[in-house]
Design a protein around this motif. Structure first.
Motif, PDB file in Angstrom:
ATOM      1  N   ALA A 152      38.766  28.227  32.862  1.00 39.67           N
ATOM      2  CA  ALA A 152      39.666  28.663  31.124  1.00 39.67           C
ATOM      3  C   ALA A 152      39.558  26.946  31.035  1.00 39.67           C
ATOM      4  CB  ALA A 152      40.821  29.461  31.724  1.00 39.67           C
ATOM      5  N   THR A 153      39.875  25.970  32.026  1.00 38.96           N
ATOM      6  CA  THR A 153      40.215  24.682  31.439  1.00 38.96           C
ATOM      7  C   THR A 153      39.078  24.272  30.316  1.00 38.96           C
ATOM      8  OG1 THR A 153      42.717  24.935  32.536  1.00 38.96           O
ATOM      9  CG2 THR A 153      40.812  22.870  31.853  1.00 38.96           C
ATOM     10  N   SER A 154      38.042  24.548  31.344  1.00 32.05           N
ATOM     11  CA  SER A 154      36.673  24.179  30.584  1.00 32.05           C
ATOM     12  C   SER A 154      36.716  24.570  29.837  1.00 32.05           C
ATOM     13  CB  SER A 154      35.894  24.132  31.938  1.00 32.05           C
ATOM     14  OG  SER A 154      36.071  23.424  33.339  1.00 32.05           O
ATOM     15  N   ASP A 184      41.440  39.717  51.648  1.00 30.78           N
ATOM     16  CA  ASP A 184      41.651  40.074  50.204  1.00 30.78           C
ATOM     17  C   ASP A 184      42.165  38.992  48.965  1.00 30.78           C
ATOM     18  OD1 ASP A 184      39.555  41.738  51.106  1.00 30.78           O
ATOM     19  OD2 ASP A 184      40.165  43.576  50.988  1.00 30.78           O
ATOM     20  N   PHE A 185      43.716  38.939  49.706  1.00 29.62           N
ATOM     21  CA  PHE A 185      44.366  38.357  48.995  1.00 29.62           C
ATOM     22  C   PHE A 185      44.311  36.998  49.175  1.00 29.62           C
ATOM     23  CE2 PHE A 185      48.193  35.615  48.210  1.00 29.62           C
ATOM     24  CZ  PHE A 185      48.971  36.740  47.216  1.00 29.62           C
ATOM     25  N   ARG A 186      43.494  36.319  49.838  1.00 29.35           N
ATOM     26  CA  ARG A 186      43.249  34.373  49.711  1.00 29.35           C
ATOM     27  C   ARG A 186      41.951  34.395  48.489  1.00 29.35           C
ATOM     28  NH1 ARG A 186      44.004  29.863  48.382  1.00 29.35           N
ATOM     29  NH2 ARG A 186      42.773  29.206  49.481  1.00 29.35           N
ATOM     30  N   LYS A 187      40.964  35.913  49.132  1.00 25.05           N
ATOM     31  CA  LYS A 187      39.982  35.626  48.023  1.00 25.05           C
ATOM     32  C   LYS A 187      40.264  36.111  46.413  1.00 25.05           C
ATOM     33  CE  LYS A 187      37.000  38.907  49.297  1.00 25.05           C
ATOM     34  NZ  LYS A 187      36.294  40.043  50.205  1.00 25.05           N
ATOM     35  N   ALA A 188      41.371  36.471  45.904  1.00 24.74           N
ATOM     36  CA  ALA A 188      41.279  36.797  45.415  1.00 24.74           C
ATOM     37  C   ALA A 188      42.314  35.375  44.594  1.00 24.74           C
ATOM     38  CB  ALA A 188      42.331  38.196  45.223  1.00 24.74           C
ATOM     39  N   GLU A 189      43.108  35.098  45.557  1.00 25.99           N
ATOM     40  CA  GLU A 189      43.735  33.572  45.006  1.00 25.99           C
ATOM     41  C   GLU A 189      42.378  32.900  44.325  1.00 25.99           C
ATOM     42  OE1 GLU A 189      47.419  30.989  46.861  1.00 25.99           O
ATOM     43  OE2 GLU A 189      45.587  31.575  48.173  1.00 25.99           O
ATOM     44  N   ILE A 190      41.484  32.571  45.413  1.00 30.46           N
ATOM     45  CA  ILE A 190      40.363  31.739  45.548  1.00 30.46           C
ATOM     46  C   ILE A 190      39.733  32.513  43.721  1.00 30.46           C
ATOM     47  CG2 ILE A 190      38.217  31.382  45.705  1.00 30.46           C
ATOM     48  CD1 ILE A 190      39.047  31.262  48.758  1.00 30.46           C
ATOM     49  N   LEU A 191      39.147  33.207  43.608  1.00 30.11           N
ATOM     50  CA  LEU A 191      39.188  34.023  42.236  1.00 30.11           C
ATOM     51  C   LEU A 191      40.226  34.020  40.688  1.00 30.11           C
ATOM     52  CD1 LEU A 191      37.291  37.208  43.378  1.00 30.11           C
ATOM     53  CD2 LEU A 191      36.425  35.064  42.374  1.00 30.11           C
ATOM     54  N   ALA A 192      41.340  33.354  40.836  1.00 33.81           N
ATOM     55  CA  ALA A 192      41.947  33.229  39.984  1.00 33.81           C
ATOM     56  C   ALA A 192      42.538  31.983  39.791  1.00 33.81           C
ATOM     57  CB  ALA A 192      43.477  34.079  40.931  1.00 33.81           C
ATOM     58  N   GLN A 193      42.390  30.931  40.690  1.00 30.04           N
ATOM     59  CA  GLN A 193      41.692  29.267  41.105  1.00 30.04           C
ATOM     60  C   GLN A 193      40.865  28.988  39.660  1.00 30.04           C
ATOM     61  OE1 GLN A 193      42.543  28.529  44.940  1.00 30.04           O
ATOM     62  NE2 GLN A 193      44.610  28.011  44.764  1.00 30.04           N
ATOM     63  N   LEU A 194      39.160  30.133  40.452  1.00 28.81           N
ATOM     64  CA  LEU A 194      38.285  29.169  39.502  1.00 28.81           C
ATOM     65  C   LEU A 194      38.470  29.954  37.753  1.00 28.81           C
ATOM     66  CD1 LEU A 194      35.539  30.867  42.210  1.00 28.81           C
ATOM     67  CD2 LEU A 194      35.930  28.337  41.497  1.00 28.81           C
ATOM     68  N   ALA A 195      39.306  31.476  37.923  1.00 21.49           N
ATOM     69  CA  ALA A 195      39.098  31.822  36.772  1.00 21.49           C
ATOM     70  C   ALA A 195      39.708  30.443  35.752  1.00 21.49           C
ATOM     71  CB  ALA A 195      40.328  32.987  36.975  1.00 21.49           C
ATOM     72  N   ILE A 196      40.915  29.826  36.918  1.00 18.05           N
ATOM     73  CA  ILE A 196      42.053  28.377  36.142  1.00 18.05           C
ATOM     74  C   ILE A 196      41.001  27.737  35.690  1.00 18.05           C
ATOM     75  CG2 ILE A 196      43.636  27.647  35.333  1.00 18.05           C
ATOM     76  CD1 ILE A 196      45.429  29.555  37.433  1.00 18.05           C
ATOM     77  N   SER A 197      40.292  27.061  36.049  1.00 14.50           N
ATOM     78  CA  SER A 197      39.136  26.612  36.351  1.00 14.50           C
ATOM     79  C   SER A 197      38.155  26.441  34.818  1.00 14.50           C
ATOM     80  CB  SER A 197      38.671  26.080  37.278  1.00 14.50           C
ATOM     81  OG  SER A 197      37.944  24.833  37.476  1.00 14.50           O
ATOM     82  N   MET A 253      29.632  31.910  35.880  1.00 11.54           N
ATOM     83  CA  MET A 253      30.761  32.809  35.569  1.00 11.54           C
ATOM     84  C   MET A 253      31.765  32.127  34.318  1.00 11.54           C
ATOM     85  SD  MET A 253      31.332  35.059  38.883  1.00 11.54           S
ATOM     86  CE  MET A 253      32.682  35.883  38.833  1.00 11.54           C
ATOM     87  N   ASN A 254      32.255  33.391  33.567  1.00  8.00           N
ATOM     88  CA  ASN A 254      34.075  32.514  32.805  1.00  8.00           C
ATOM     89  C   ASN A 254      34.652  33.007  33.297  1.00  8.00           C
ATOM     90  OD1 ASN A 254      34.425  34.819  32.336  1.00  8.00           O
ATOM     91  ND2 ASN A 254      32.788  34.588  30.067  1.00  8.00           N
ATOM     92  N   ALA A 255      36.521  32.511  32.793  1.00  9.25           N
ATOM     93  CA  ALA A 255      37.301  32.577  33.495  1.00  9.25           C
ATOM     94  C   ALA A 255      37.637  34.287  32.913  1.00  9.25           C
ATOM     95  CB  ALA A 255      38.236  32.457  32.118  1.00  9.25           C
ATOM     96  N   ALA A 256      36.898  34.670  32.168  1.00  9.11           N
ATOM     97  CA  ALA A 256      37.601  36.431  32.073  1.00  9.11           C
ATOM     98  C   ALA A 256      37.042  37.087  33.243  1.00  9.11           C
ATOM     99  CB  ALA A 256      36.631  37.064  30.714  1.00  9.11           C
ATOM    100  N   GLU A 257      35.436  36.782  32.998  1.00  4.95           N
ATOM    101  CA  GLU A 257      34.757  37.205  35.130  1.00  4.95           C
ATOM    102  C   GLU A 257      35.433  37.123  36.253  1.00  4.95           C
ATOM    103  OE1 GLU A 257      29.696  37.552  32.880  1.00  4.95           O
ATOM    104  OE2 GLU A 257      30.908  35.793  33.787  1.00  4.95           O
ATOM    105  N   TYR A 258      35.112  35.968  35.920  1.00  4.23           N
ATOM    106  CA  TYR A 258      36.627  35.867  37.624  1.00  4.23           C
ATOM    107  C   TYR A 258      38.181  36.814  37.795  1.00  4.23           C
ATOM    108  CZ  TYR A 258      33.752  31.460  38.715  1.00  4.23           C
ATOM    109  OH  TYR A 258      32.707  30.712  38.929  1.00  4.23           O
ATOM    110  N   ARG A 259      38.513  36.633  37.191  1.00  2.00           N
ATOM    111  CA  ARG A 259      39.795  37.568  36.448  1.00  2.00           C
ATOM    112  C   ARG A 259      39.688  39.137  36.568  1.00  2.00           C
ATOM    113  NH1 ARG A 259      43.398  39.064  31.528  1.00  2.00           N
ATOM    114  NH2 ARG A 259      45.302  39.934  32.548  1.00  2.00           N
TER     115      ARG A 259
END
Length: 58
Positions: A43-45, A28-41, A1-7
């Motif tokens: 996007a950085t990559s 659900d909040f924790r799952k969303a938080e993990i997805l947001a962290q993956l989106a940041i990672s 998945m790419n950053a946009a898909e995670y977001r």
């Protein structure tokens, strides 16, 4: 998945509770938080990959 898909996945997860007028669960909040962290990672990559794949003029 790419950053946009995670977001988008994180936004869908949080929006589904809002539309049904239910509180967002801690799970659900924790799952969303993990997805947001993956989106940041991701996007950085993606930014690093784009920066290193461009030719450098010497």
């Amino acid at each position: 998945m790419n950053a946009a898909e995670y977001r988008a996945a994180a936004e869908r997860l949080l929006a589904k509770d809002r539309y049904s007028y239910q509180a967002i669960t801690p799970y659900d909040f924790r799952k969303a938080e993990i997805l947001a962290q993956l989106a940041i990672s991701a996007a950085t990559s993606e930014a690093t990959e784009a920066r290193t794949s461009q030719p450098v003029d010497a």
